[in-house]
Design a protein around this motif. Structure first.
Motif, short mmCIF file in Angstrom:
data_model
loop_
_atom_site.label_atom_id
_atom_site.label_comp_id
_atom_site.label_asym_id
_atom_site.label_seq_id
_atom_site.Cartn_x
_atom_site.Cartn_y
_atom_site.Cartn_z
N UNK A 1 0.86 -1.18 0.00
CA UNK A 1 0.00 0.00 0.00
C UNK A 1 0.90 1.23 0.00
N UNK A 2 0.44 2.31 -0.64
CA UNK A 2 1.28 3.49 -0.83
C UNK A 2 0.55 4.73 -0.36
N UNK A 3 1.26 5.56 0.37
CA UNK A 3 0.76 6.88 0.75
C UNK A 3 1.70 7.93 0.17
N UNK B 1 16.46 7.00 -1.76
CA UNK B 1 16.79 6.85 -0.34
C UNK B 1 15.69 6.09 0.37
N UNK B 2 16.09 5.23 1.32
CA UNK B 2 15.17 4.41 2.10
C UNK B 2 15.28 4.83 3.56
N UNK B 3 14.16 5.11 4.19
CA UNK B 3 14.14 5.43 5.62
C UNK B 3 13.09 4.55 6.28
N UNK B 4 13.52 3.49 6.99
CA UNK B 4 12.56 2.58 7.64
C UNK B 4 11.75 3.31 8.71
N UNK B 5 10.54 2.86 8.91
CA UNK B 5 9.68 3.46 9.92
C UNK B 5 8.47 2.58 10.18
N UNK B 6 7.37 3.20 10.62
CA UNK B 6 6.16 2.47 11.00
C UNK B 6 4.93 3.21 10.52
N UNK B 7 3.88 2.45 10.29
CA UNK B 7 2.54 2.99 10.04
C UNK B 7 1.60 2.27 10.99
N UNK B 8 0.69 3.02 11.62
CA UNK B 8 -0.31 2.44 12.50
C UNK B 8 -1.69 2.56 11.83
N UNK B 9 -2.46 1.49 11.81
CA UNK B 9 -3.81 1.53 11.25
C UNK B 9 -4.79 0.91 12.24
N UNK B 10 -6.06 1.20 12.01
CA UNK B 10 -7.11 0.64 12.85
C UNK B 10 -7.56 -0.73 12.35
N UNK B 11 -7.47 -0.95 11.02
CA UNK B 11 -8.06 -2.15 10.42
C UNK B 11 -7.03 -3.09 9.80
N UNK B 12 -5.74 -2.80 9.96
CA UNK B 12 -4.73 -3.64 9.34
C UNK B 12 -4.58 -3.39 7.86
N UNK B 13 -5.26 -2.36 7.37
CA UNK B 13 -5.20 -2.08 5.94
C UNK B 13 -4.88 -0.60 5.72
N UNK B 14 -5.88 0.23 5.54
CA UNK B 14 -5.59 1.62 5.16
C UNK B 14 -6.17 2.67 6.09
N UNK B 15 -6.97 2.27 7.09
CA UNK B 15 -7.60 3.27 7.96
C UNK B 15 -6.60 3.73 9.00
N UNK B 16 -6.13 4.99 8.90
CA UNK B 16 -5.12 5.44 9.87
C UNK B 16 -5.74 5.71 11.23
N UNK B 17 -4.92 5.71 12.25
CA UNK B 17 -5.38 6.13 13.57
C UNK B 17 -5.62 7.63 13.51
N UNK B 18 -6.85 8.04 13.74
CA UNK B 18 -7.26 9.42 13.48
C UNK B 18 -6.84 10.33 14.62
N UNK B 19 -5.56 10.61 14.71
CA UNK B 19 -5.08 11.54 15.72
C UNK B 19 -3.74 12.08 15.30
N UNK B 20 -3.61 13.41 15.35
CA UNK B 20 -2.32 14.02 15.00
C UNK B 20 -1.25 13.69 16.03
N UNK B 21 -1.67 13.17 17.20
CA UNK B 21 -0.68 12.82 18.22
C UNK B 21 0.04 11.52 17.90
N UNK B 22 -0.46 10.76 16.92
CA UNK B 22 0.19 9.48 16.58
C UNK B 22 1.53 9.73 15.90
#
Length: 921
Positions: free
Chosen positions: A725-727, A794-815
């Motif tokens: 998945x791409x953002x 360039x590659x920069x490893x990191x993390x993505x957090x979702x609510x459904x394991x797919x594309x729904x992001x955690x709806x908070x700017x604090x994340x």
């Protein structure tokens, strides 16, 4: 804003929202026409939404239910609505609105009660209405026509101290109050008034307009521009009676009708809008806007920036005097022989090339004079031919002919050996370790000052080697940031006073100070925030020019971009290079200052070896660049006059050929023969299509703006083919794997040392409830960057957090900060493994390199990238014991603390959403 019309327009020119702001500056002020879409953000439903609300209200009346009953659901009244004989389920809801009023809101007292409920005077007006009130107060707008029944225009206007009275014209008895040039703001309710039982909502009521009202409005519409916002254009009473049938008597609306539509969608037309366009021809224009609020905010700011009296009630303004005009457009004392003619000719040709204009004819003095006039470098003063102040600043032949204040005063302070090195002068007399301060002045035309200052800063900013497992070159300051700060110093300073610009250079920092603070157009866009706060928040569109002639030529020379991106680039480059930067006007706005502090390691460079060790507690030294090793031989270069928003619509269409665009050129490797290229070809100038060597693109000065967009589009398609998945995040991509149909996703791959497995999507389970709270995905941020003549990913490893394991992001700017904390605990061993993993995934585990298609159509063209991290780095890793690192199987105490914090954020967000939903009910 409503857009329920059905007929799609053919290709047509579309104006930008800035056009409306420009109308407000004209002597003949525009009339605003507001439809239902203007009130949507103020809680007033659109026509399509009203059908459901009418049905619910009528159902309650028929079945003796309380319309405020929160337990009443659509399942209660929807089937009842569908059983109505007039109801047509396949017709757009907005088109059913007049029938719903006619059949369901009877008797007329019910109709009044319903609309009084819907208009909800307790709901605050949106920001757009408050900004419209400001324009009414300043007499930039004097008349508002509306088909709406709400009182938002009047209510917000009367809340503005400078508005003493608003004339409201509801009924025929109010017609005597109407004026074509009213002393007070006036609002004309074209469809009557709910409270007076004169509202026009039924089918027969919207077929015609009161002829007396149409007669009153005719001279107003003839002599003023009409700006239509949030209106669908479907009622014959407005479109036929008021506009189309009176077009000839109104001179075909010679001042123009500006029909606003939303960004991101092509303008759509009802048959009546099409008829109006055909009737008045080019006097009808579509204008692309973000929305009613955004349009009015921008228009209000534009008026504020250009007005010295923000709350004028129509007092006449004085004619502009010479002293109030733009400085570098004024006549100087210099005649043409006193200018550097060879430099002038060179820059005029360069300017034409950068602007994609035909080269000017400069063989004779008359041709040179004409070219200078065209570029505001010269002006006629009676029969005398003079250079403008801008021409003088850029092309004065000698220092004696330059403006007195057009100088840069430079002070260099520090150890004597360092000062001599910066000033490129031999050591004399004083000991090398003695602290001294040297002063010099940079003079001449602005091109000469730019070169002198650039050379000086390059000696201050000599690179050094950063020691580590893989040594790398580093700079005390990012070169691009210094270029932007120097350009600001020259292009935006005030040359009218007696003070010169200043640069103060020490080992620790460089300070730039130029006379003249922020221009009014920029101050008007800031409102209550500082410029550093606004730019730090991500804004890249603050634009204002004290010296437009100088800025224009600097732009053509590539010294500045005129996109409001200079200071944002400084902030970004400084952050990437571990510099701190501060900038802003002085308290009295008499000067603008910018200070950039050097990278910490540059203060500890060994003068013999020119090396330094990292000053940070950790250094992520692992190579993270996949070099582009091969390009297609040829690329297409296409001329265009399309706006950035038009290009973005094509770019986001699916599928579309990968392309990059900048400065009115489109570049693509695609052959454009496929059907996918149709939207792009519509934006291309037919006579300006070329196929050139890719080397021309790689050497183009704008390659840094063109290639990332082109390559990102191609890379996104490549990632999707690999199951990711791409953002899109500004000029980079973030890619990650979704869950395996709600289960953890695990991938086997060949690591640097052995066959390994990695969990790339896993559920995080609450310790208290045992339920899945959110999903954590391994992710990688990908960005194409240029290093000298080489391009790399360039590659920069990191993390993505979702609510459904797919594309729904955690709806908070604090994340965002929480995910940064999660990545911050991935030290060198983990990062190295992450880089190897993502390199393998991007190449589909192929060796030793991989390709990404950069074209569509039958002739596939690719770029080829290196996929493996160099083996000598692995040797370093093995020797340091990194090869034994393992991904943790159990959560640490810090992990648990972070998990609980994210759970708390999610819970708070859910509570907020529930409260919002309850309030809406």
């Amino acid at each position: 804003m409503e857009s329920d019309s059905t007929t799609m327009t053919s290709a047509m020119p579309t104006l930008r929202a800035e056009t409306i702001a420009a109308l407000l500056q004209r002597e003949v002020k525009p009339v605003f026409f507001l439809g239902a879409g203007a009130s949507l953000r103020s809680g007033i439903p659109l026509a399509g939404m009203l059908v459901a609300a009418i049905a619910r209200f009528a159902y309650c009346k028929v079945h003796n239910r309380n319309p405020d009953d929160p337990t009443l659901m659509p399942s209660d009244w929807l089937r009842w609505l569908e059983n109505q004989t007039w109801y047509q389920p396949h017709v757009p809801q907005a088109n059913l609105y007049p029938m719903a009023v006619e059949h369901l809101l009877q008797p007329q007292s019910n109709r009044k009660e319903f609309f009084q409920r819907i208009l909800r005077p307790d709901v605050p007006a949106s920001e757009g209405y408050h900004r419209l009130a400001h324009l009414l107060a300043r007499r930039q707008v004097r008349t508002v026509l509306t088909t709406n029944f709400d009182d938002l225009v009047t209510r917000t206007a009367l809340e503005t101290p400078a508005v003493r009275h608003v004339e409201e014209i509801f009924t025929e008895s109010d017609h005597t109050l109407f004026r074509t040039n009213p002393p007070h703001p006036q609002v004309v309710y074209l469809h009557g008034s709910v409270k007076h039982y004169t509202d026009r909502n039924l089918i027969r009521e919207t077929q015609t307009l009161d002829p007396n009202l149409a007669d009153l409005l005719q001279p107003l519409l003839r002599d003023h521009p009409l700006v239509v916002i949030g209106y669908r254009g479907t009622e014959p009473s407005i479109m036929k009676d008021l506009l189309i049938n009176r077009a000839e008597r109104c001179g075909r609306y010679r001042e123009g009708i500006y029909w606003c539509h939303l960004t991101g969608s092509s303008p759509t037309e009802s048959p009546l809008v099409s008829e109006l366009r055909a009737t008045i021809g080019n006097n009808f224009q579509f204008v692309e806007i973000e929305g009613f609020d955004e349009l009015l905010i921008a228009a209000d700011r534009s008026v504020q920036a250009s007005s010295t009296n923000m709350w004028s009630l129509g007092a006449p303004t004085a004619e502009p005097t010479a002293s109030s005009q733009v400085h570098d457009l004024q006549a100087s004392s210099l005649r043409l022989p006193e200018l550097n003619e060879s430099l002038l000719r060179t820059k005029l040709v360069e300017y034409a090339g950068a602007m994609r204009m035909s080269p000017p004819e400069l063989r004779t003095s008359e041709q040179l004079w004409a070219a200078m006039l065209a570029q505001n470098l010269a002006i006629a003063v009676g029969t005398d031919r003079r250079a403008t102040k801008g021409g003088q600043l850029l092309f004065a032949k000698s220092e004696a002919q330059q403006i007195d204040a057009a100088k840069i005063s430079v002070t260099v302070s520090g150890l004597h050996s360092w000062v001599n090195e910066v000033l490129d002068q031999p050591m004399v007399r004083e000991p090398a370790n003695e602290t001294v301060s040297e002063a010099l002045t940079l003079t001449g035309d602005l091109w000469s000052q730019l070169d002198q200052a650039s050379n000086l800063l390059s000696r201050v900013n000599r690179p050094f080697r950063m020691k580590g497992p893989v040594s790398q070159s580093a700079y005390p300051y990012p070169p691009l940031a210094l270029k932007e700060l120097l350009t600001n110093l020259l292009a935006h300073r005030d040359y009218q006073g007696g003070r010169c610009a200043m640069m103060t250079i020490t080992r620790e920092e460089i300070r730039f100070e130029n006379p003249g603070g922020l221009v009014d157009s920029v101050r008007g866009q800031l409102e209550d925030e500082s410029i550093q706060q606004v730019i730090g928040g991500g804004t890249r569109r603050l634009k204002g020019y004290r010296n437009p002639v100088v800025a224009d030529f600097f732009f053509a020379a590539g010294a500045m971009d005129k996109e409001g991106s200079g200071l944002p680039d400084v902030v970004q480059e400084a952050a990437n290079n571990l510099n701190t930067v501060f900038f802003g006007p002085t308290t009295d706005n008499a000067s603008f200052q910018a200070v950039i502090r050097c990278r910490p390691e540059s203060l500890h460079v060994d003068q013999e070896t020119k090396t330094a060790r990292p000053q940070q507690g950790e250094l992520r030294y692992s190579p993270n660049l996949l070099r582009i090793m091969e390009w297609p031989e040829r690329v297409r270069k296409l001329g265009t006059v399309a706006s950035a928003k038009e290009l973005a619509r094509v770019e986001m269409s699916s599928p579309a050929p990968p392309f990059g665009a900048y400065r009115n050129w489109i570049w693509t490797f695609s052959d454009l023969a496929s059907s996918n290229a149709h939207g792009l070809l519509n934006l291309v100038i037919e006579e300006e299509q070329h196929e050139v060597d890719t080397a021309e693109l790689l050497s183009d000065r704008d390659a840094g703006a063109i290639l990332p967009r082109l390559l990102n589009a191609a890379l996104a398609a490549h990632l999707k083919q690999l199951g990711m998945l791409v953002r899109f995040e500004q000029n980079r991509l973030r890619a990650y794997y979704p869950s395996n149909d709600g289960n953890p996703k695990e991938i086997s791959y060949k690591s640097a040392f052995r066959q390994s497995k990695r969990t790339v999507a896993k559920p995080i389970v609450s310790r208290t409830s045992g339920k899945v709270v959110y999903w954590e995905h391994k992710a990688v941020s990908l960005r194409f960057e240029r290093f000298a003549s080489t391009w790399a990913l360039s590659l920069l490893p990191g993390y993505v957090f979702t609510m459904d394991g797919y594309s729904q992001p955690i709806a908070s700017e604090r994340i965002g900060p929480l995910s940064t904390r999660r990545a911050a605990r991935d030290y060198n061993p983990t990062v190295l493994h992450d880089l190897v993993f993502w390199s393998r995934m991007l190449s589909a585990q192929s060796e030793p390199d991989f390709s990404v298609s950069v074209s569509d159509g039958p002739q596939r063209k690719v770029i080829r990238l290196a996929s493996l991290i160099p083996t000598f780095v692995f040797q370093e890793a093995i020797e340091s014991g990194i090869a034994d690192a393992r991904e943790a199987e159990t959560l640490t105490e810090s992990d648990l603390d972070l998990q609980e914090e994210i759970e708390q954020v999610i819970a708070e967000s859910a509570e907020t959403e529930e409260e919002d939903e309850a309030a809406d009910r």
